[in-house]
Write an enzyme that holds these catalytic residues in place. Structure first.
Site, PDB file in Angstrom:
ATOM      1  N   ASP A   1      42.712  40.970  44.816  1.00  0.00           N
ATOM      2  CA  ASP A   1      42.068  42.125  45.071  1.00  0.00           C
ATOM      3  C   ASP A   1      41.387  41.881  46.647  1.00  0.00           C
ATOM      4  OD1 ASP A   1      42.152  44.377  43.347  1.00  0.00           O
ATOM      5  OD2 ASP A   1      40.580  43.544  42.050  1.00  0.00           O
TER       6      ASP A   1
ATOM      7  N   ASP B   1      38.633  41.748  41.643  1.00  0.00           N
ATOM      8  CA  ASP B   1      37.242  41.820  42.026  1.00  0.00           C
ATOM      9  C   ASP B   1      36.298  41.934  40.839  1.00  0.00           C
ATOM     10  OD1 ASP B   1      37.494  44.429  41.885  1.00  0.00           O
ATOM     11  OD2 ASP B   1      36.890  44.813  43.864  1.00  0.00           O
ATOM     12  N   SER B   2      36.588  41.996  39.657  1.00  0.00           N
ATOM     13  CA  SER B   2      36.029  42.329  38.566  1.00  0.00           C
ATOM     14  C   SER B   2      35.371  40.827  38.162  1.00  0.00           C
ATOM     15  CB  SER B   2      36.695  43.004  37.180  1.00  0.00           C
ATOM     16  OG  SER B   2      37.966  42.010  37.111  1.00  0.00           O
TER      17      SER B   2
ATOM     18  N   GLU C   1      43.428  53.649  37.068  1.00  0.00           N
ATOM     19  CA  GLU C   1      42.469  53.675  36.279  1.00  0.00           C
ATOM     20  C   GLU C   1      41.488  54.747  35.623  1.00  0.00           C
ATOM     21  OE1 GLU C   1      39.908  50.298  37.666  1.00  0.00           O
ATOM     22  OE2 GLU C   1      38.330  50.454  36.058  1.00  0.00           O
TER      23      GLU C   1
ATOM     24  N   LYS D   1      45.921  43.529  46.634  1.00  0.00           N
ATOM     25  CA  LYS D   1      45.679  44.906  45.917  1.00  0.00           C
ATOM     26  C   LYS D   1      44.372  45.643  46.688  1.00  0.00           C
ATOM     27  CE  LYS D   1      43.991  45.811  41.552  1.00  0.00           C
ATOM     28  NZ  LYS D   1      42.500  46.694  41.833  1.00  0.00           N
TER      29      LYS D   1
END
Ligand code: KIV
Length: 286
Positions: free
Chosen positions: A105, A66-67, A204, A135
């Protein structure tokens, strides 16, 4: 000139690694890689052309992250991206892939409501994009959703530590789980995710020692971003490692190219060639 230790380590890697012989990366292949100590490589991609390049290069896992909300759409956070937009990106990536495992995502707002909503969003991703897994960010609070998705036969990757969908709760993008209480919760959550049946976990921006401890405790592969070298694999955002983004400079990021400079230089040259009538020349016309 290469040093002797570099040459020896290259030979060791080529002997140990069977990654080029693997025809299709599956979740089972990833657990075997953890077992034999072969590191997992993972990068993001959001479109057909770049997915094709990184799949051809031999990447193990492609994350349709989703980045995309940041790097493709220019939003400040990952929150605005929609399920429809994620499906669009994921289906473009899937069309390019021969070998890599494609993980998508679940975007913010598509699973936090309840486990039925999480399953419905997952089913849309799997049916409409052809991806292989999803994810989700979070620990104990999303276990019921993970179990429901797994019951439908869809592999789930977990994501702990800095979870960008919760950025307004954290307030900053600084390193997570430095304090003991948060580190203990992260360890518990990682065990819950494994027990629930996640096939892998992303950690992360947490201290390297903590990430190493989690990776050693779990039998599922742990893939780090800003989580040090003691984990089972690494993931980076493709646009960051290629140097397309100039503004994002965290300590964990290794830039392999300066594509911002390369692309800008090429475009400047093109503009000059057009203006000067150098382009097209006689060979470049009919
Ligand atoms: O969306 C994303 O790119 C991610 C990675 C940073 C792991 O979740």
């Amino acid at each position: 000139m290469q040093t002797i230790s570099k040459i020896l380590s290259n030979i060791a890697v080529s002997n140990m690694s069977v990654y080029r012989e693997i025809k299709k990366v599956t979740t089972h292949v990833l657990s075997e890689m953890k077992l034999r100590g072969e590191k997992i490589s993972m990068l993001t991609a959001y479109d057909y052309s770049t997915a094709k390049i990184i799949d051809d290069a031999g990447i193990d896992v492609i994350l349709v992250g989703d980045s995309a909300s940041n790097v493709m759409a220019g939003h400040e956070t990952t929150l605005p991206i929609t399920l429809d937009q994620m499906i669009y990106h994921a289906s473009s990536v899937v069309r390019a892939i021969d070998r890599a495992l494609v993980v998508v995502d679940l975007p913010f707002g598509s699973y936090q409501g309840n486990s039925k909503e999480a399953l419905n969003s997952t089913i849309r991703i799997m049916k409409e994009s052809g991806a292989h897994a999803i994810k989700m960010e979070g620990g104990a609070e999303i276990i019921e959703s993970i179990q429901r998705i797994l019951t439908a036969g869809v592999p789930v990757m977990g994501h702990l530590g800095l979870t960008p969908q919760s950025i307004y709760k954290f307030g900053t993008y600084t390193v997570r789980a430095k304090e003991e209480e948060e580190a203990e919760k992260l360890i518990k959550d990682s065990q819950l995710l494994q027990e629930a049946g996640c096939f892998a976990l992303v950690l992360e921006k947490i201290p390297a020692e903590l990430a190493k401890r989690v990776a050693q405790n779990l039998h599922i592969p742990v893939i780090g971003i800003g989580a040090g070298n003691g984990v089972d694999g690494q993931v980076l955002v493709l646009h960051d490692m290629l140097g397309i983004n100039k503004q994002f400079n965290p300590r964990f990021l290794r830039r392999y190219l300066d594509l911002y400079g390369e692309i800008k230089g090429a475009v400047e040259q093109y503009i000059e060639d057009v203006k000067s009538t150098d382009f097209p020349n006689e060979k470049e016309q009919y």
